[in-house]
Design a protein around this motif. Structure first.
Motif, PDB file in Angstrom:
ATOM      1  N   MET A 277      54.007  47.149  42.586  1.00  0.00           N
ATOM      2  CA  MET A 277      52.717  46.875  42.166  1.00  0.00           C
ATOM      3  C   MET A 277      52.035  45.850  42.896  1.00  0.00           C
ATOM      4  N   ALA A 278      50.706  45.808  43.257  1.00  0.00           N
ATOM      5  CA  ALA A 278      49.998  44.888  44.009  1.00  0.00           C
ATOM      6  C   ALA A 278      48.682  44.430  43.046  1.00  0.00           C
ATOM      7  N   VAL A 279      48.635  43.064  42.976  1.00  0.00           N
ATOM      8  CA  VAL A 279      47.595  42.529  42.253  1.00  0.00           C
ATOM      9  C   VAL A 279      46.621  41.863  43.243  1.00  0.00           C
ATOM     10  N   GLU A 280      45.388  42.003  43.185  1.00  0.00           N
ATOM     11  CA  GLU A 280      44.455  41.490  44.311  1.00  0.00           C
ATOM     12  C   GLU A 280      44.128  40.229  43.855  1.00  0.00           C
ATOM     13  N   LYS A 281      43.879  39.679  42.548  1.00  0.00           N
ATOM     14  CA  LYS A 281      43.554  38.662  41.913  1.00  0.00           C
ATOM     15  C   LYS A 281      44.699  38.101  41.032  1.00  0.00           C
ATOM     16  N   ALA A 282      44.862  36.864  41.230  1.00  0.00           N
ATOM     17  CA  ALA A 282      45.833  36.321  40.426  1.00  0.00           C
ATOM     18  C   ALA A 282      45.670  36.494  38.869  1.00  0.00           C
ATOM     19  N   GLU A 283      44.328  36.518  38.394  1.00  0.00           N
ATOM     20  CA  GLU A 283      43.891  36.571  37.151  1.00  0.00           C
ATOM     21  C   GLU A 283      44.419  37.856  36.536  1.00  0.00           C
ATOM     22  N   GLN A 284      44.484  38.780  37.424  1.00  0.00           N
ATOM     23  CA  GLN A 284      44.860  40.274  37.030  1.00  0.00           C
ATOM     24  C   GLN A 284      46.437  40.493  36.599  1.00  0.00           C
TER      25      GLN A 284
ATOM     26  N   ARG B 295      42.735  33.849  28.916  1.00  0.00           N
ATOM     27  CA  ARG B 295      43.652  33.226  28.079  1.00  0.00           C
ATOM     28  C   ARG B 295      44.277  33.718  27.058  1.00  0.00           C
ATOM     29  N   TRP B 296      43.527  35.077  26.409  1.00  0.00           N
ATOM     30  CA  TRP B 296      44.429  35.743  25.390  1.00  0.00           C
ATOM     31  C   TRP B 296      45.349  36.780  26.297  1.00  0.00           C
ATOM     32  N   GLN B 297      45.146  36.986  27.264  1.00  0.00           N
ATOM     33  CA  GLN B 297      45.996  37.873  28.156  1.00  0.00           C
ATOM     34  C   GLN B 297      47.341  37.299  28.234  1.00  0.00           C
ATOM     35  N   LYS B 298      46.931  35.841  28.720  1.00  0.00           N
ATOM     36  CA  LYS B 298      48.342  35.171  28.873  1.00  0.00           C
ATOM     37  C   LYS B 298      49.134  34.818  27.871  1.00  0.00           C
TER      38      LYS B 298
ATOM     39  N   GLN C 270      53.017  34.209  50.888  1.00  0.00           N
ATOM     40  CA  GLN C 270      51.767  34.794  51.416  1.00  0.00           C
ATOM     41  C   GLN C 270      50.567  34.581  50.171  1.00  0.00           C
ATOM     42  N   LEU C 271      50.910  34.064  49.185  1.00  0.00           N
ATOM     43  CA  LEU C 271      50.226  34.115  48.097  1.00  0.00           C
ATOM     44  C   LEU C 271      49.159  32.946  48.385  1.00  0.00           C
ATOM     45  N   SER C 272      47.944  33.077  47.837  1.00  0.00           N
ATOM     46  CA  SER C 272      46.843  32.216  48.063  1.00  0.00           C
ATOM     47  C   SER C 272      47.075  30.987  47.054  1.00  0.00           C
ATOM     48  N   SER C 273      46.355  29.965  47.342  1.00  0.00           N
ATOM     49  CA  SER C 273      46.457  28.674  46.401  1.00  0.00           C
ATOM     50  C   SER C 273      46.149  28.940  45.019  1.00  0.00           C
ATOM     51  N   LYS C 274      45.032  29.995  44.932  1.00  0.00           N
ATOM     52  CA  LYS C 274      44.464  30.364  43.577  1.00  0.00           C
ATOM     53  C   LYS C 274      45.345  30.791  42.853  1.00  0.00           C
ATOM     54  N   SER C 275      46.664  31.306  43.254  1.00  0.00           N
ATOM     55  CA  SER C 275      47.524  31.924  42.162  1.00  0.00           C
ATOM     56  C   SER C 275      48.670  30.955  41.896  1.00  0.00           C
ATOM     57  N   GLU C 276      48.500  29.641  42.314  1.00  0.00           N
ATOM     58  CA  GLU C 276      49.546  28.624  42.151  1.00  0.00           C
ATOM     59  C   GLU C 276      49.747  28.527  40.440  1.00  0.00           C
ATOM     60  N   THR C 277      48.657  28.593  39.989  1.00  0.00           N
ATOM     61  CA  THR C 277      48.572  28.195  38.389  1.00  0.00           C
ATOM     62  C   THR C 277      49.453  29.228  37.831  1.00  0.00           C
TER      63      THR C 277
END
Length: 146
Positions: free
Chosen positions: A1-8, A28-31, A55-62
């Motif tokens: 599974m690949a996720v393009e955006k960390a929020e997904q 928030r509710w997904q989390k 390789q993950l971007s800093s946006k996915s650190e959270t």
């Protein structure tokens, strides 16, 4: 599974784990739904393998902080295995990870040039091997290990 955006990630995980949970529209509710699902003791353990973490971007650190904290919590039914090339990944990418839930780190010796060449040769058909100069595979493998 690949996720393009960390929020997904939460939507994708709920889907891939066949949670049978209606997925909310807001992050928030997904989390929250994923946390509830990953802490449900009536369900089996869940194993999440994160490959190429360096390789993950800093946006996915959270998201990474959240997943590791969730996996380290007392009630969690989630196991997270992170794979990275950098030995300093935890200190570099997740320096504020809770020390009480700090993951165990296992370091593996990298492949040698001969091992890489053997792996490549094993995956090539005999016909493909006849089209290559025998030393070219080892030369490329040596280049990879430097």
């Amino acid at each position: 599974m690949a996720v393009e955006k960390a929020e997904q990630i939460y939507t994708s995980l709920l889907d891939k784990f066949n949670s049978k949970i209606a997925i909310p529209k807001t992050l928030r509710w997904q989390k929250k739904k994923f946390h509830d699902f990953a802490s449900d003791h009536s369900k089996p353990m869940k194993l999440l393998v994160l490959d190429e973490m360096d390789q993950l971007s800093s946006k996915s650190e959270t998201v990474l902080y959240d997943l590791f904290d969730l996996a380290g919590s007392k009630d969690s039914r989630l196991i997270v295995i992170g794979i990275a090339n950098g030995l300093d990944l935890l200190d570099r990418v997740l320096p504020n990870l809770s020390r009480r839930n700090y993951p165990k780190q296992y370091n593996f010796i990298p492949y040698t040039a001969t091992q890489i060449a053997d792996l490549v040769k094993d995956r090539l058909t005999p016909e493909m091997l006849t089209k290559l100069e025998p030393s070219s595979i080892l030369m490329c493998a040596k280049r990879l290990t430097n």
